[in-house]
Design a protein around this motif. Structure first.
Motif, PDB file in Angstrom:
ATOM      1  N   ARG A 233       0.836  -1.201   0.000  1.00  0.00           N
ATOM      2  CA  ARG A 233       0.000   0.000   0.000  1.00  0.00           C
ATOM      3  C   ARG A 233       0.882   1.268   0.000  1.00  0.00           C
ATOM      4  O   ARG A 233       0.605   2.238  -0.723  1.00  0.00           O
ATOM      5  N   LYS A 234       1.943   1.264   0.785  1.00  0.00           N
ATOM      6  CA  LYS A 234       2.835   2.422   0.834  1.00  0.00           C
ATOM      7  C   LYS A 234       3.503   2.651  -0.518  1.00  0.00           C
ATOM      8  O   LYS A 234       3.636   3.783  -0.981  1.00  0.00           O
ATOM      9  N   ALA A 235       3.941   1.563  -1.149  1.00  0.00           N
ATOM     10  CA  ALA A 235       4.595   1.685  -2.451  1.00  0.00           C
ATOM     11  C   ALA A 235       3.634   2.244  -3.497  1.00  0.00           C
ATOM     12  O   ALA A 235       4.002   3.091  -4.320  1.00  0.00           O
ATOM     13  N   GLN A 237       1.037   4.138  -2.884  1.00  0.00           N
ATOM     14  CA  GLN A 237       0.785   5.530  -2.511  1.00  0.00           C
ATOM     15  C   GLN A 237       1.933   6.427  -2.985  1.00  0.00           C
ATOM     16  O   GLN A 237       1.714   7.501  -3.544  1.00  0.00           O
ATOM     17  N   GLN A 238       3.168   5.957  -2.783  1.00  0.00           N
ATOM     18  CA  GLN A 238       4.338   6.727  -3.193  1.00  0.00           C
ATOM     19  C   GLN A 238       4.423   6.866  -4.711  1.00  0.00           C
ATOM     20  O   GLN A 238       5.001   7.814  -5.230  1.00  0.00           O
ATOM     21  N   ALA A 239       3.824   5.905  -5.412  1.00  0.00           N
ATOM     22  CA  ALA A 239       3.822   5.956  -6.874  1.00  0.00           C
ATOM     23  C   ALA A 239       2.705   6.837  -7.419  1.00  0.00           C
ATOM     24  O   ALA A 239       2.551   6.977  -8.632  1.00  0.00           O
ATOM     25  N   GLY A 240       1.914   7.423  -6.521  1.00  0.00           N
ATOM     26  CA  GLY A 240       0.849   8.323  -6.941  1.00  0.00           C
ATOM     27  C   GLY A 240      -0.461   7.643  -7.269  1.00  0.00           C
ATOM     28  O   GLY A 240      -1.359   8.264  -7.843  1.00  0.00           O
TER      29      GLY A 240
END
Length: 323
Positions: A233-235, A237-240
């Protein structure tokens, strides 16, 4: 030059063939639908886990609609080809897709876990594939005389998560024995033509082994990221990418803050879970606390080795809509 009559005859012949093809597909579609409905009603299982399917009638209709959608998108020829593959493999005991068999015949593949998956063993035999299987030592009884080699490891589920190097050493020890004349053992990439797993728990282990045996697979880091729902989920989110609100729950003391961040209704799930086990909708903090305690008391890493990674949970905002 073709006359109008011959052109008309050819068009009618083509239309007739198309109609016959559609009728054959529809008959097979009805048969497949009946089988799907029967399997849903009969409480199907995946490996040792019974699948929970709510609203069986509506889900049976959804299954039928999915098959029709597939036929409309991919074409009736594609559906007929899939039906033929089922007949070949399940009735005639032949390879489902001959074109794949030509590419895979006489290949030697390393299979991680899944020794009890009889279908995989049958498919390998149909396609002329040799298997070396790595699994729990007591699983050898399920593959007797069906594989090229079986590598049994005590407490394989835990060892594969906690000490993957031990699994690699066992493979090297049994598959790369030094020749009697003292010469160097064969190159590792020449021993196996590929590696795979049918068990979601063993994804990271499979990638770890692939990297060290020079076999094609997802990278170990990617496999670890995909296996951990919180990091995934964090990855994203960081990818937009758009993701639901989420919070990590490592212990019961994290629940109030997680509930405040995510809100209700919410969905609770294990960070490392598989097959939708230990998942639930929660509508209040009290329900969240009770559900969390119940799940934590029920985790069994011996039955589900994936939980050797950990028993942390993820709380996410509930997304509505058809599945």
């Amino acid at each position: 030059m073709p006359t109008a009559n011959t052109m008309g005859l050819g068009q009618r012949t083509f239309t007739c063939q198309t109609m016959c093809l559609k009728m054959a597909c529809i008959c097979c579609l009805l048969l497949i639908t009946a089988m799907v409905v029967a399997s849903i009603i009969a409480r199907p299982r995946i490996h040792s886990c019974e699948m929970y399917i709510p609203n069986k009638f509506s889900n049976s209709l959804a299954a039928m609609k999915s098959i029709l959608l597939y036929a409309n998108q991919q074409g009736w020829n594609a559906l007929l080809g899939d039906i033929i593959s089922v007949v070949r493999s399940e009735i005639l005991n032949l390879a489902p897709y001959p074109e794949f068999s030509e590419k895979l015949a006489n290949k030697h593949l390393l299979m991680i876990g899944g020794a009890k998956t009889a279908l995989a063993l049958r498919r390998a035999k149909q396609m002329g594939i040799s298997l070396t299987i790595v699994d729990e030592k007591r699983m050898e009884q399920f593959v007797a005389n069906q594989v090229k080699q079986f590598i049994g490891i005590e407490d394989f589920g835990r060892v594969g998560v906690k000490r993957p190097q031990d699994v690699l050493d066992a493979i090297r020890g049994q598959c790369l024995r030094k020749p009697a004349d003292g010469s160097d053992p064969p190159q590792e990439q020449a021993i196996f033509d590929g590696i795979f797993t049918l068990v979601e728990d063993h994804g990271p282990l499979t990638s770890f082994l692939a990297e060290r045996l020079n076999l094609l697979a997802s990278s170990f880091n990617s496999a670890k990221l995909a296996r951990n729902k919180f990091l995934m989920r964090k990855a994203m989110q960081q990818a937009g990418l758009r993701v639901p609100r989420f919070a990590l729950v490592a212990s019961e003391s994290d629940l109030p803050a997680a509930a405040a961040a995510v809100g209700f209704p919410a969905f609770l799930k294990p960070v490392y879970g598989v097959q939708a086990t230990f998942t639930a909708r929660v509508d209040s903090l009290a329900e969240l606390q009770g559900t969390f305690r119940r799940f934590q008391a029920s985790f069994d890493a011996e039955a589900h080795p994936i939980y050797h990674h950990g028993t942390e949970m993820l709380l996410e905002s509930l997304l509505g809509g058809p599945e």
